[in-house]
Design a protein around this motif. Structure first.
Motif, PDB file in Angstrom:
ATOM      1  N   PHE A 118       0.804  -1.228   0.000  1.00 63.67           N
ATOM      2  CA  PHE A 118       0.000   0.000   0.000  1.00 63.67           C
ATOM      3  C   PHE A 118       0.839   1.281   0.000  1.00 63.67           C
ATOM      4  N   ARG A 119       2.125   1.186  -0.327  1.00 64.24           N
ATOM      5  CA  ARG A 119       2.962   2.382  -0.343  1.00 64.24           C
ATOM      6  C   ARG A 119       2.607   3.281  -1.524  1.00 64.24           C
ATOM      7  N   VAL A 120       2.983   4.546  -1.419  1.00 69.25           N
ATOM      8  CA  VAL A 120       2.727   5.517  -2.484  1.00 69.25           C
ATOM      9  C   VAL A 120       4.027   6.257  -2.799  1.00 69.25           C
ATOM     10  N   LYS A 121       4.037   6.921  -3.939  1.00 67.63           N
ATOM     11  CA  LYS A 121       5.206   7.713  -4.331  1.00 67.63           C
ATOM     12  C   LYS A 121       4.868   9.184  -4.137  1.00 67.63           C
ATOM     13  N   ASN A 122       5.721   9.912  -3.401  1.00 68.86           N
ATOM     14  CA  ASN A 122       5.438  11.328  -3.152  1.00 68.86           C
ATOM     15  C   ASN A 122       5.908  12.197  -4.313  1.00 68.86           C
ATOM     16  N   GLU A 123       5.749  13.508  -4.155  1.00 70.59           N
ATOM     17  CA  GLU A 123       6.055  14.436  -5.257  1.00 70.59           C
ATOM     18  C   GLU A 123       7.534  14.520  -5.575  1.00 70.59           C
ATOM     19  N   ARG A 124       8.382  14.007  -4.664  1.00 68.89           N
ATOM     20  CA  ARG A 124       9.828  13.993  -4.906  1.00 68.89           C
ATOM     21  C   ARG A 124      10.280  12.667  -5.508  1.00 68.89           C
ATOM     22  N   GLY A 125       9.311  11.781  -5.795  1.00 70.61           N
ATOM     23  CA  GLY A 125       9.630  10.489  -6.385  1.00 70.61           C
ATOM     24  C   GLY A 125      10.096   9.462  -5.392  1.00 70.61           C
ATOM     25  N   GLU A 126       9.922   9.718  -4.074  1.00 72.62           N
ATOM     26  CA  GLU A 126      10.326   8.787  -3.021  1.00 72.62           C
ATOM     27  C   GLU A 126       9.118   7.995  -2.521  1.00 72.62           C
ATOM     28  N   PHE A 369       5.205  12.488  10.141  1.00 71.12           N
ATOM     29  CA  PHE A 369       4.998  13.935  10.063  1.00 71.12           C
ATOM     30  C   PHE A 369       4.520  14.328   8.666  1.00 71.12           C
ATOM     31  N   SER A 370       5.137  13.738   7.644  1.00 70.41           N
ATOM     32  CA  SER A 370       4.766  14.047   6.260  1.00 70.41           C
ATOM     33  C   SER A 370       3.357  13.570   5.938  1.00 70.41           C
ATOM     34  N   TYR A 371       2.929  12.495   6.586  1.00 74.44           N
ATOM     35  CA  TYR A 371       1.570  11.994   6.366  1.00 74.44           C
ATOM     36  C   TYR A 371       0.546  12.976   6.944  1.00 74.44           C
ATOM     37  N   LEU A 372       0.873  13.553   8.084  1.00 72.73           N
ATOM     38  CA  LEU A 372      -0.055  14.480   8.746  1.00 72.73           C
ATOM     39  C   LEU A 372      -0.132  15.815   8.031  1.00 72.73           C
ATOM     40  N   PHE A 373       0.990  16.229   7.470  1.00 71.47           N
ATOM     41  CA  PHE A 373       1.058  17.506   6.771  1.00 71.47           C
ATOM     42  C   PHE A 373       1.435  17.240   5.309  1.00 71.47           C
ATOM     43  N   LYS A 374       1.589  18.249   4.546  1.00 66.17           N
ATOM     44  CA  LYS A 374       1.917  18.065   3.137  1.00 66.17           C
ATOM     45  C   LYS A 374       3.302  17.453   2.994  1.00 66.17           C
ATOM     46  N   ASP A 375       3.389  16.382   2.200  1.00 69.90           N
ATOM     47  CA  ASP A 375       4.658  15.684   2.000  1.00 69.90           C
ATOM     48  C   ASP A 375       5.490  16.415   0.951  1.00 69.90           C
ATOM     49  N   SER A 376       5.906  17.629   1.311  1.00 70.45           N
ATOM     50  CA  SER A 376       6.669  18.469   0.382  1.00 70.45           C
ATOM     51  C   SER A 376       8.113  18.601   0.856  1.00 70.45           C
ATOM     52  N   LYS A 377       8.940  19.165  -0.003  1.00 71.56           N
ATOM     53  CA  LYS A 377      10.350  19.338   0.325  1.00 71.56           C
ATOM     54  C   LYS A 377      10.535  20.266   1.522  1.00 71.56           C
ATOM     55  N   ILE A 378       9.743  21.335   1.572  1.00 67.25           N
ATOM     56  CA  ILE A 378       9.838  22.307   2.674  1.00 67.25           C
ATOM     57  C   ILE A 378       9.481  21.637   4.001  1.00 67.25           C
ATOM     58  N   THR A 379       8.392  20.858   4.000  1.00 66.60           N
ATOM     59  CA  THR A 379       7.957  20.165   5.216  1.00 66.60           C
ATOM     60  C   THR A 379       9.035  19.217   5.719  1.00 66.60           C
TER      61      THR A 379
END
Length: 457
Positions: A118-126, A369-379
């Motif tokens: 059930f994993r996903v790929k974030n906007e950074r490709g990770e 933490f990234s799951y709770l908030f936006k999984d962005s580079k800044i976060t």
């Protein structure tokens, strides 16, 4: 502190321990004792050639994912936790640690499988995965996934940061007379150096540190066992006899032996708590079950191997009724056989274990933490920076008992939503396992055909 202790008594009481072990027993029967049948294959997969790593989707190799998970699990629990279990529960607690690990292996297998599934790929490709994702995407209960992520985020700063930094600083001061401030500054720098680079950096470093630190500690313990082999039969005999009588515990309380053995075993290998599958989700793997087998070996190595070294040495030294507890008892027991060298083995082991735990839990906390908030580079950069800075405060902290209690509480609360998911998604675990075993059977047949064909030529 009394409130934290009270809540811990409830959370880590018999119901949760029964649920933790019960889930392992349930999965063991549903998967026909898979952990016993497939352990040789799992170990070969973890430490053998990694052909499938290069062509599969993911961020790090099978081995690096396992080492990242082990960096967090092989920690102070293997040194201090085992000693506490023996002091409170008696020598028999060691056997119940092993028993919980045998069933914990299949729990860790199920966690790893679902994490990859059930994993996903974030906007950074990770890759991002773990209980919060399989709770949301598998069970459809996002609110329960959010609860897990909250508990995981808090646990990362507690058991994975402040507690470890404090234990490390204390060990450096006691062994080498180095002030906590100096230790804190150096540890903060070393943590930032690795953590700021993300999972690939963590995977590279832990794949070097973890094998070395585990081998260093285990070899030290094996030297004691080999040099004092005549004491081993009596020590193991006492571990087994006390496990079913509780004679070493005040009042002969068999329930105390079982409770502390199981509790410290789970605390050490983290099977069922939901932390390790976060690392498993980052692995390069072609099938969820393949990484799940690798994840399973973590419990075997952590509890059946490393904790066994500590437990047998403690019982052989027979110093657990003298008033010492935790790392001090383990250090004194090693020192009883090897003098100053034995104490140094424990101190250096504690230092390496604590540092590696910080690295492993930094990634766990980041994903929560990234799951709770936006999984962005800044976060992510913000989280890594804050986590690194908190290391210094942890080294200088004077309230480690409160933090330990809070960390224990968060660990226990993490387990509840994760175990609900493992039971609710057990059908998927069974189906994926059968699918992979059929694929493996065909791979083995093809390999045999190819090998026999090459020989005939």
């Amino acid at each position: 502190m009394k409130i934290i202790d009270f809540l811990n008594g409830i959370v880590w009481g018999p119901p949760l321990l029964i649920l933790l072990v019960g889930t392992g027993i349930f999965l063991t029967f549903r998967l026909a004792f898979l952990q016993f049948r497939m352990l040789p294959y799992a170990l070969k997969l973890a430490f053998g050639p990694k052909q499938q790593d290069k062509k599969s989707e993911g961020d790090i190799s099978h081995f690096q994912a396992l080492m990242t998970a082990l960096s967090a699990t092989i920690g102070t629990g293997n040194i201090a936790g085992v000693a506490t279990a023996v002091v409170i529960g008696g020598p028999g607690a060691v056997l119940w640690m092993w028993m919980s690990a045998l069933f914990g292996m299949i729990t860790k297998y199920a966690e790893g499988l679902l994490a990859v599934k059930f994993r996903v790929k974030n906007e950074r490709g990770e890759m991002s995965g773990g209980p919060m994702y399989y709770i949301e995407r598998g069970l459809g209960l996002k609110w329960l996934g959010v609860l897990f992520a909250i508990f995981g985020s808090l646990a990362a700063f507690g058991i994975g940061n402040i507690v470890q930094a404090n234990e490390l600083a204390s060990a450096m001061k006691a062994t080498f007379s180095i002030p906590p401030l100096i230790t804190g500054l150096i540890l903060t720098f070393l943590t930032g150096l690795v953590v700021l680079g993300g999972i690939k950096s963590i995977g590279r470093i832990t794949s070097i540190i973890v094998p070395f630190m585990a081998a260093f500690y285990v070899l030290g313990g094996l030297v004691i066992i080999i040099l004092n082999f005549k004491l081993v039969p009596d020590a193991i005999g006492l571990i087994f006899s006390d496990a079913f009588t509780g004679q070493a515990v005040a009042g002969g309380a068999i329930g105390t032996v079982i409770r502390y053995g199981v509790a410290r075993g789970v605390f050490s290998n983290e099977a069922g708590m939901g932390s390790a599958p976060i690392a498993a989700a980052a692995a390069k793997t072609d099938y969820p079950a393949r990484q799940a087998f690798v994840s399973m070996t973590g419990v075997f190595l952590d509890t059946i191997v490393v904790c066994a070294i500590t437990g047998i040495t403690l019982v052989m030294a027979n110093m657990y009724t003298g008033g010492l507890d935790g790392a001090a008892l383990t250090s004194a027991s090693f020192g009883h056989f090897l003098g100053t060298y034995g104490e140094w083995i424990v101190s250096i082991g504690l230092i390496l274990f604590a540092y590696s735990t910080v690295l492993g839990w930094s990634y766990y906390g980041e994903k929560c933490f990234s799951y709770l908030f936006k999984d962005s580079k800044i976060t992510v950069v913000l989280y890594r920076a804050v986590f690194t800075i908190v290391v210094l405060f942890g080294a200088l902290s004077q309230s480690s008992k409160f933090v330990w209690g809070l960390a224990d509480l968060m660990n226990g609360l993490m387990a509840i939503p994760n175990l609900i998911a493992l039971l609710g998604l057990s059908g998927i675990v069974i189906a994926e396992t059968h699918h992979f075993l059929e694929i493996k059977r065909k791979e083995d047949q093809l390999r045999k055909t190819t090998t026999s064909g090459s020989i005939s030529k």
